[in-house]
Design a protein around this motif. Structure first.
Motif, PDB file in Angstrom:
ATOM      1  N   GLU A 154       1.027 -42.338 -27.935  1.00 22.14           N
ATOM      2  CA  GLU A 154      -0.349 -41.996 -27.560  1.00 22.14           C
ATOM      3  C   GLU A 154      -0.401 -40.626 -26.864  1.00 22.14           C
ATOM      4  N   PHE A 155       0.627 -40.368 -26.065  1.00 26.85           N
ATOM      5  CA  PHE A 155       0.718 -39.067 -25.387  1.00 26.85           C
ATOM      6  C   PHE A 155       0.788 -37.944 -26.427  1.00 26.85           C
ATOM      7  N   LYS A 156       1.591 -38.134 -27.438  1.00 28.92           N
ATOM      8  CA  LYS A 156       1.712 -37.096 -28.485  1.00 28.92           C
ATOM      9  C   LYS A 156       0.393 -36.916 -29.226  1.00 28.92           C
ATOM     10  N   ASP A 157      -0.282 -38.038 -29.489  1.00 27.55           N
ATOM     11  CA  ASP A 157      -1.597 -37.955 -30.160  1.00 27.55           C
ATOM     12  C   ASP A 157      -2.570 -37.140 -29.297  1.00 27.55           C
ATOM     13  N   ALA A 158      -2.546 -37.413 -27.999  1.00 25.23           N
ATOM     14  CA  ALA A 158      -3.470 -36.718 -27.091  1.00 25.23           C
ATOM     15  C   ALA A 158      -3.155 -35.224 -27.061  1.00 25.23           C
TER      16      ALA A 158
END
Ligand SMILES: Cc1cc2nc3c(=O)[nH]c(=O)nc-3n(C[C@H](O)[C@H](O)[C@H](O)COP(=O)(O)O)c2cc1C
Length: 357
Positions: A154-158
């Motif tokens: 999710e961090f990478k998506d953000a």
């Protein structure tokens, strides 16, 4: 012509000189929104002659803010205020840049001028911090939550979403903030990463998240626009991250399409002994430049025109980034050009004030 005032072209972007505004948190936002403060603060430094104006550590997620007042880019509504700023900076002949950031375990604090203490999740405006491992930055600080593999995704998506918004907001340079003890630095430094999965342990595992984030950003950031990464080139601590590690990392970042490594240091250990003196971080910019064969930026205690000129002339770095000196004097580049005898143009509105002869 001085070297400091020679242009530098990276991909399709030409910087009019080698002086950049180092990213500086202004802690002047509510809910991440840019304000008139940001326009005037960043705008004045573009007027003052810097070639690149990098907006402060801008949070890719609300829990990535150092304070509740940090600038943010985690939702589309943030873009409008940023567009106003990038437009103005561009009109002054400077290049607008943005530093994308997540503060990891150093998030959720009061502003420096409100004391700077940690805000625990049960306190007003506080939240649960996250990190590679459930290990606080300093004794007595709140313990961060260890990110799960799902949360890392999710961090990478953000991060990727923030990069896309940066483009729409009119920025021409992204700097990935991987320094100063914030989340990406926490992952690559052996001091703060105790994970036993593919993101911890070996050097390759610890740098994995930064490389993955870089790939995700590079994929959505146009081929013709520059990508920078700010690292802490040393932890200044026995058993910590080193200059040699920085060289090895920079080679990998270069292979992924990073154009320039902005070499800062420290921030991951509360009481590291740091030999602060004029230009004290420049040797790291030089080491990375020479050994990883990549453009570098030097930062830290650069306050004089001739000092800045020498750093670039000696081939220690390709750019100098100034923070506090540009707070003291937004017109440092105009003053430096005069001192170095360079014909750097002043804004036409200010031309009548330019000293002659
Ligand atoms: C007010 C202030 C805010 C800062 N905020 C950031 C930031 O958002 N991101 C960052 O990478 N460094 C930040 N820094 C560090 C500066 O970018 C710079 O690396 C450091 O101040 C050393 O440069 P100087 O000696 O020219 O001030 C900040 C520094 C100051 C003084």
């Amino acid at each position: 012509m001085s070297i400091l005032f020679s242009p530098l072209t990276i991909r399709s972007i030409t910087f009019r000189n080698r002086i950049a505004v180092s990213p500086m948190c202004m802690y002047s936002s509510q809910d991440g929104f840019a304000t008139d403060w940001h326009l005037v603060h960043l705008g004045s430094r573009a007027v003052g002659g810097a070639s690149l104006v990098i907006a402060e550590a801008t949070a890719i997620a609300p829990e990535g803010r150092i304070t509740p007042h940090d600038l943010g880019i985690w939702k589309d509504e943030h873009m409008e205020g940023l567009q106003r700023i990038t437009k103005f900076i561009t009109e002054q002949g400077a290049v607008p840049g943005i530093q994308l950031a997540h503060a990891g375990r150093k998030a959720s604090h009061h502003r420096p001028w409100d004391g700077g203490a940690a805000i625990t999740p049960d306190q007003e405006n506080g939240w649960q911090t996250v990190a590679p491992s459930a290990q606080p930055f300093a004794e007595g600080e709140p313990v961060p939550h260890e990110l799960t593999l799902q949360e890392i995704e999710e961090f990478k998506d953000a991060y990727e979403a923030a990069a896309k918004r940066s483009l729409e907001a009119g920025f021409k340079v992204i700097e990935i903030h991987a320094a100063h003890g914030y989340l990406l630095h926490e992952f690559y430094s052996p001091i703060s990463n105790q994970r036993t999965d593919k993101y911890g342990g070996s050097f390759q595992n610890r740098i994995r998240l930064l490389l993955e984030v870089t790939e995700r950003v590079r994929n959505v950031w146009p081929e013709n626009l520059p990508l920078f990464v700010r690292i802490s080139a040393t932890d200044w601590t026995e058993g910590g991250w080193t200059g040699d590690d920085s060289v090895a990392l920079s080679k990998e970042l270069k292979a992924l399409g990073v154009d320039l490594i902005d070499c800062s240091t420290g921030g991951n250990v509360p009481h590291a002994s740091i030999p602060v003196a004029p230009g004290y971080q420049v040797p790291y910019a030089e080491q990375v430049k020479r050994q990883a064969d990549i453009l570098t930026g030097a930062v830290g205690m650069i306050t004089e025109a001739r000092q800045a000129e020498e750093i670039v002339a000696n081939g220690q770095a390709d750019m100098v980034l100034l923070a506090r000196e540009l707070l003291r004097d937004p017109y440092f580049p105009m003053h430096a050009a005069l001192e170095l005898g360079d014909e750097h143009p002043w804004p036409p509105q200010y031309e009548r004030a330019k000293p002659r002869g």
